[in-house]
Write a protein that holds these residues in place. Structure first.
Motif, PDB file in Angstrom:
ATOM      1  N   ILE A   1      57.032  70.594  38.139  1.00  0.00           N
ATOM      2  CA  ILE A   1      56.370  69.713  37.176  1.00  0.00           C
ATOM      3  C   ILE A   1      55.449  70.525  36.283  1.00  0.00           C
ATOM      4  CG2 ILE A   1      56.446  67.728  38.735  1.00  0.00           C
ATOM      5  CD1 ILE A   1      53.447  68.251  39.278  1.00  0.00           C
ATOM      6  N   LYS A   2      55.099  69.946  35.137  1.00  0.00           N
ATOM      7  CA  LYS A   2      54.155  70.580  34.213  1.00  0.00           C
ATOM      8  C   LYS A   2      52.762  70.018  34.501  1.00  0.00           C
ATOM      9  CE  LYS A   2      57.553  71.152  30.485  1.00  0.00           C
ATOM     10  NZ  LYS A   2      58.685  70.457  31.158  1.00  0.00           N
ATOM     11  N   LEU A   3      51.873  70.874  34.991  1.00  0.00           N
ATOM     12  CA  LEU A   3      50.524  70.437  35.357  1.00  0.00           C
ATOM     13  C   LEU A   3      49.778  69.880  34.157  1.00  0.00           C
ATOM     14  CD1 LEU A   3      48.434  70.233  37.606  1.00  0.00           C
ATOM     15  CD2 LEU A   3      47.674  72.561  37.018  1.00  0.00           C
ATOM     16  N   SER A   4      50.006  70.469  32.977  1.00  0.00           N
ATOM     17  CA  SER A   4      49.315  70.005  31.770  1.00  0.00           C
ATOM     18  C   SER A   4      49.690  68.562  31.435  1.00  0.00           C
ATOM     19  CB  SER A   4      49.640  70.910  30.585  1.00  0.00           C
ATOM     20  OG  SER A   4      51.031  70.902  30.294  1.00  0.00           O
ATOM     21  N   LEU A   5      50.949  68.202  31.636  1.00  0.00           N
ATOM     22  CA  LEU A   5      51.383  66.828  31.393  1.00  0.00           C
ATOM     23  C   LEU A   5      50.746  65.870  32.391  1.00  0.00           C
ATOM     24  CD1 LEU A   5      55.190  67.013  30.496  1.00  0.00           C
ATOM     25  CD2 LEU A   5      53.324  66.124  29.082  1.00  0.00           C
ATOM     26  N   PHE A   6      50.675  66.297  33.640  1.00  0.00           N
ATOM     27  CA  PHE A   6      50.035  65.463  34.667  1.00  0.00           C
ATOM     28  C   PHE A   6      48.580  65.197  34.308  1.00  0.00           C
ATOM     29  CE2 PHE A   6      47.302  65.680  38.526  1.00  0.00           C
ATOM     30  CZ  PHE A   6      47.557  64.390  39.000  1.00  0.00           C
ATOM     31  N   ILE A   7      47.847  66.247  33.925  1.00  0.00           N
ATOM     32  CA  ILE A   7      46.431  66.089  33.587  1.00  0.00           C
ATOM     33  C   ILE A   7      46.258  65.200  32.361  1.00  0.00           C
ATOM     34  CG2 ILE A   7      44.363  67.307  32.823  1.00  0.00           C
ATOM     35  CD1 ILE A   7      45.279  69.681  34.526  1.00  0.00           C
ATOM     36  N   ALA A   8      47.078  65.428  31.331  1.00  0.00           N
ATOM     37  CA  ALA A   8      46.995  64.626  30.114  1.00  0.00           C
ATOM     38  C   ALA A   8      47.269  63.152  30.409  1.00  0.00           C
ATOM     39  CB  ALA A   8      47.977  65.152  29.069  1.00  0.00           C
ATOM     40  N   MET A   9      48.296  62.891  31.211  1.00  0.00           N
ATOM     41  CA  MET A   9      48.643  61.518  31.569  1.00  0.00           C
ATOM     42  C   MET A   9      47.551  60.874  32.402  1.00  0.00           C
ATOM     43  SD  MET A   9      51.042  59.247  31.238  1.00  0.00           S
ATOM     44  CE  MET A   9      51.315  57.621  31.949  1.00  0.00           C
ATOM     45  N   LEU A  10      46.988  61.644  33.317  1.00  0.00           N
ATOM     46  CA  LEU A  10      45.932  61.124  34.193  1.00  0.00           C
ATOM     47  C   LEU A  10      44.699  60.743  33.391  1.00  0.00           C
ATOM     48  CD1 LEU A  10      45.022  60.678  37.158  1.00  0.00           C
ATOM     49  CD2 LEU A  10      44.123  63.012  37.107  1.00  0.00           C
ATOM     50  N   VAL A  11      44.259  61.657  32.532  1.00  0.00           N
ATOM     51  CA  VAL A  11      43.052  61.387  31.735  1.00  0.00           C
ATOM     52  C   VAL A  11      43.287  60.230  30.770  1.00  0.00           C
ATOM     53  CG1 VAL A  11      41.440  62.350  30.049  1.00  0.00           C
ATOM     54  CG2 VAL A  11      42.239  63.759  31.956  1.00  0.00           C
ATOM     55  N   ALA A  12      44.446  60.187  30.117  1.00  0.00           N
ATOM     56  CA  ALA A  12      44.752  59.106  29.177  1.00  0.00           C
ATOM     57  C   ALA A  12      44.753  57.754  29.879  1.00  0.00           C
ATOM     58  CB  ALA A  12      46.104  59.356  28.508  1.00  0.00           C
ATOM     59  N   SER A  13      45.333  57.691  31.053  1.00  0.00           N
ATOM     60  CA  SER A  13      45.393  56.430  31.803  1.00  0.00           C
ATOM     61  C   SER A  13      44.008  55.969  32.226  1.00  0.00           C
ATOM     62  CB  SER A  13      46.286  56.592  33.032  1.00  0.00           C
ATOM     63  OG  SER A  13      47.619  56.866  32.659  1.00  0.00           O
ATOM     64  N   ILE A  14      43.188  56.903  32.673  1.00  0.00           N
ATOM     65  CA  ILE A  14      41.820  56.561  33.072  1.00  0.00           C
ATOM     66  C   ILE A  14      41.025  56.067  31.869  1.00  0.00           C
ATOM     67  CG2 ILE A  14      39.626  57.527  33.888  1.00  0.00           C
ATOM     68  CD1 ILE A  14      41.249  59.308  35.769  1.00  0.00           C
ATOM     69  N   LEU A  15      41.205  56.720  30.724  1.00  0.00           N
ATOM     70  CA  LEU A  15      40.494  56.304  29.511  1.00  0.00           C
ATOM     71  C   LEU A  15      40.918  54.908  29.067  1.00  0.00           C
ATOM     72  CD1 LEU A  15      40.534  59.620  27.453  1.00  0.00           C
ATOM     73  CD2 LEU A  15      38.525  58.503  28.435  1.00  0.00           C
ATOM     74  N   ILE A  16      42.205  54.604  29.150  1.00  0.00           N
ATOM     75  CA  ILE A  16      42.690  53.272  28.763  1.00  0.00           C
ATOM     76  C   ILE A  16      42.127  52.213  29.707  1.00  0.00           C
ATOM     77  CG2 ILE A  16      44.735  51.802  28.615  1.00  0.00           C
ATOM     78  CD1 ILE A  16      46.270  54.242  27.585  1.00  0.00           C
ATOM     79  N   GLN A  17      42.083  52.524  31.010  1.00  0.00           N
ATOM     80  CA  GLN A  17      41.521  51.580  31.969  1.00  0.00           C
ATOM     81  C   GLN A  17      40.030  51.374  31.724  1.00  0.00           C
ATOM     82  OE1 GLN A  17      42.926  49.648  34.488  1.00  0.00           O
ATOM     83  NE2 GLN A  17      40.861  48.793  34.532  1.00  0.00           N
ATOM     84  N   ALA A  18      39.299  52.470  31.474  1.00  0.00           N
ATOM     85  CA  ALA A  18      37.869  52.372  31.203  1.00  0.00           C
ATOM     86  C   ALA A  18      37.608  51.578  29.925  1.00  0.00           C
ATOM     87  CB  ALA A  18      37.252  53.763  31.101  1.00  0.00           C
ATOM     88  N   ALA A  19      38.423  51.815  28.894  1.00  0.00           N
ATOM     89  CA  ALA A  19      38.278  51.078  27.642  1.00  0.00           C
ATOM     90  C   ALA A  19      38.529  49.591  27.855  1.00  0.00           C
ATOM     91  CB  ALA A  19      39.247  51.632  26.595  1.00  0.00           C
ATOM     92  N   THR A  20      39.543  49.281  28.661  1.00  0.00           N
ATOM     93  CA  THR A  20      39.841  47.881  28.977  1.00  0.00           C
ATOM     94  C   THR A  20      38.648  47.219  29.656  1.00  0.00           C
ATOM     95  OG1 THR A  20      42.209  48.360  29.217  1.00  0.00           O
ATOM     96  CG2 THR A  20      41.394  46.341  30.245  1.00  0.00           C
ATOM     97  N   ASN A  21      37.991  47.949  30.554  1.00  0.00           N
ATOM     98  CA  ASN A  21      36.803  47.428  31.228  1.00  0.00           C
ATOM     99  C   ASN A  21      35.686  47.143  30.232  1.00  0.00           C
ATOM    100  OD1 ASN A  21      38.077  47.697  33.700  1.00  0.00           O
ATOM    101  ND2 ASN A  21      37.174  49.695  34.144  1.00  0.00           N
ATOM    102  N   MET A  22      35.543  48.007  29.232  1.00  0.00           N
ATOM    103  CA  MET A  22      34.492  47.818  28.228  1.00  0.00           C
ATOM    104  C   MET A  22      34.783  46.622  27.330  1.00  0.00           C
ATOM    105  SD  MET A  22      33.693  51.781  27.321  1.00  0.00           S
ATOM    106  CE  MET A  22      33.264  52.892  28.671  1.00  0.00           C
ATOM    107  N   PHE A  23      36.047  46.461  26.952  1.00  0.00           N
ATOM    108  CA  PHE A  23      36.416  45.275  26.172  1.00  0.00           C
ATOM    109  C   PHE A  23      36.159  44.016  27.002  1.00  0.00           C
ATOM    110  CE2 PHE A  23      39.723  48.238  24.135  1.00  0.00           C
ATOM    111  CZ  PHE A  23      38.835  48.609  23.148  1.00  0.00           C
ATOM    112  N   ASN A  24      36.438  44.108  28.296  1.00  0.00           N
ATOM    113  CA  ASN A  24      36.208  42.991  29.198  1.00  0.00           C
ATOM    114  C   ASN A  24      34.738  42.579  29.158  1.00  0.00           C
ATOM    115  OD1 ASN A  24      36.062  41.255  31.454  1.00  0.00           O
ATOM    116  ND2 ASN A  24      37.614  42.421  32.555  1.00  0.00           N
TER     117      ASN A  24
END
Length: 310
Positions: free
Chosen positions: A50-73
């Motif tokens: 696997i490409k570690l850079s893709l894993f990190i990018a996907m992980l951070v992006a997903s966390i940011l989207i979840q955090a943003a959703t919480n803020m909109f909430n």
């Protein structure tokens, strides 16, 4: 989905300093972001490197989207007058800690912006079709509590949260590493989706009375408190059963049964809801539900990883 004020709700202690911003992220919900990415990536590891850079990018992006959703909430529930200083279980940055509502909204959009940049990198390394899926995921996050008919106020909250944060994230994490999908990855994303939806169900059980007073039509309201607790128990049972079935048909390794170690936590979550009616009394049950998701996901990922070498 956020709790409502009850006549006997206690005053909640205000957070201070960095803790205000940390609690604004609602860290207990972020497992709904990193568990699916981890599962999808470990599944991809079974197909090769696997490409570690893709894993990190996907992980951070997903966390940011979840955090943003919480803020909109938090922002939209505040704007609708549903949260105040005595509300139980919310981040509280606006109603208790003095952070301006527009600051919360701006921060949410900023997180979306960073996630978009990470998404561009992911697309460059895989396919631009991921951009379409990413945009839909962000729209779902915004309209979960935003817009004229918020998804969270309807009976479809569990389905939307489970699908986008469970199935979709697992499969994207798998696809960007392998450039394909497998039957195993599709089926194994289902119990992850169920347990993410269970977090929302637990939240809605806690908030049932306040939600009803404010005209919401969540699944918990339609089912009633007792049936909702039974439904939550059924969600847990189904998640474990699917892993067992996938093992029987050869789509998961025996090490996947490590998830059974998390059964006591799931049992505790259901048990702590029984006989409770005040939101503050149900906080331990809600916490146990989120912990079940973390334990189940971590143990499943561990089992999948260990099976590569044993």
């Amino acid at each position: 989905m956020q709790p409502q004020t009850t006549p006997h709700a206690p005053m909640i202690k205000k957070d201070k300093g960095w803790r205000v911003w940390w609690m604004l992220l609602r860290p207990h919900t972020l497992s709904a972001a990193f568990i699916p990415v981890t599962i999808g990536t470990v599944l991809a590891l079974h197909e090769g490197s696997i490409k570690l850079s893709l894993f990190i990018a996907m992980l951070v992006a997903s966390i940011l989207i979840q955090a943003a959703t919480n803020m909109f909430n938090e922002y939209f529930d505040y704007k609708r007058g549903l949260d105040n200083e005595s509300s139980v279980g919310i981040g509280g940055a606006i109603v208790r800690n003095g952070i301006k509502a527009n600051t919360v909204l701006t921060l949410g959009f900023s997180f979306f912006g960073i996630a978009t940049l990470l998404g561009v990198y992911i697309c460059m390394m895989s396919t631009w079709w991921i951009a379409v899926i990413g945009i839909v995921c962000m729209l779902a996050g915004y309209f979960y509590t935003g817009g004229p008919v918020p998804i969270a106020y309807t009976p479809f909250g569990e389905i939307v949260a489970g699908f986008f944060m469970g199935n979709v994230i697992v499969l994207i994490a798998y696809f960007i590493q392998t450039e394909t999908l497998s039957l195993g990855s599709i089926l194994l994303s289902i119990p992850i989706a169920i347990l993410i939806a269970a977090i929302l169900t637990a939240n809605n059980i806690r908030d049932l009375d306040g939600d009803k007073e404010n005209g919401r039509k969540t699944l918990a309201i339609l089912l009633g408190r007792k049936n909702s607790i039974r439904f939550l128990a059924g969600m847990f049972i189904t998640a474990y059963f699917i892993v067992f079935v996938l093992l029987i048909v050869g789509l998961t390794p025996a090490w996947a049964l490590l998830v059974l170690i998390s059964v006591p936590k799931a049992y505790s979550a259901v048990k702590q809801f029984i006989g409770k009616s005040a939101p503050i009394e149900m906080m331990p049950a809600m916490k146990a539900t989120a912990q079940t998701n973390v334990q189940f996901g971590f143990l499943l990922a561990l089992g999948l990883f260990v099976s590569l070498y044993l």
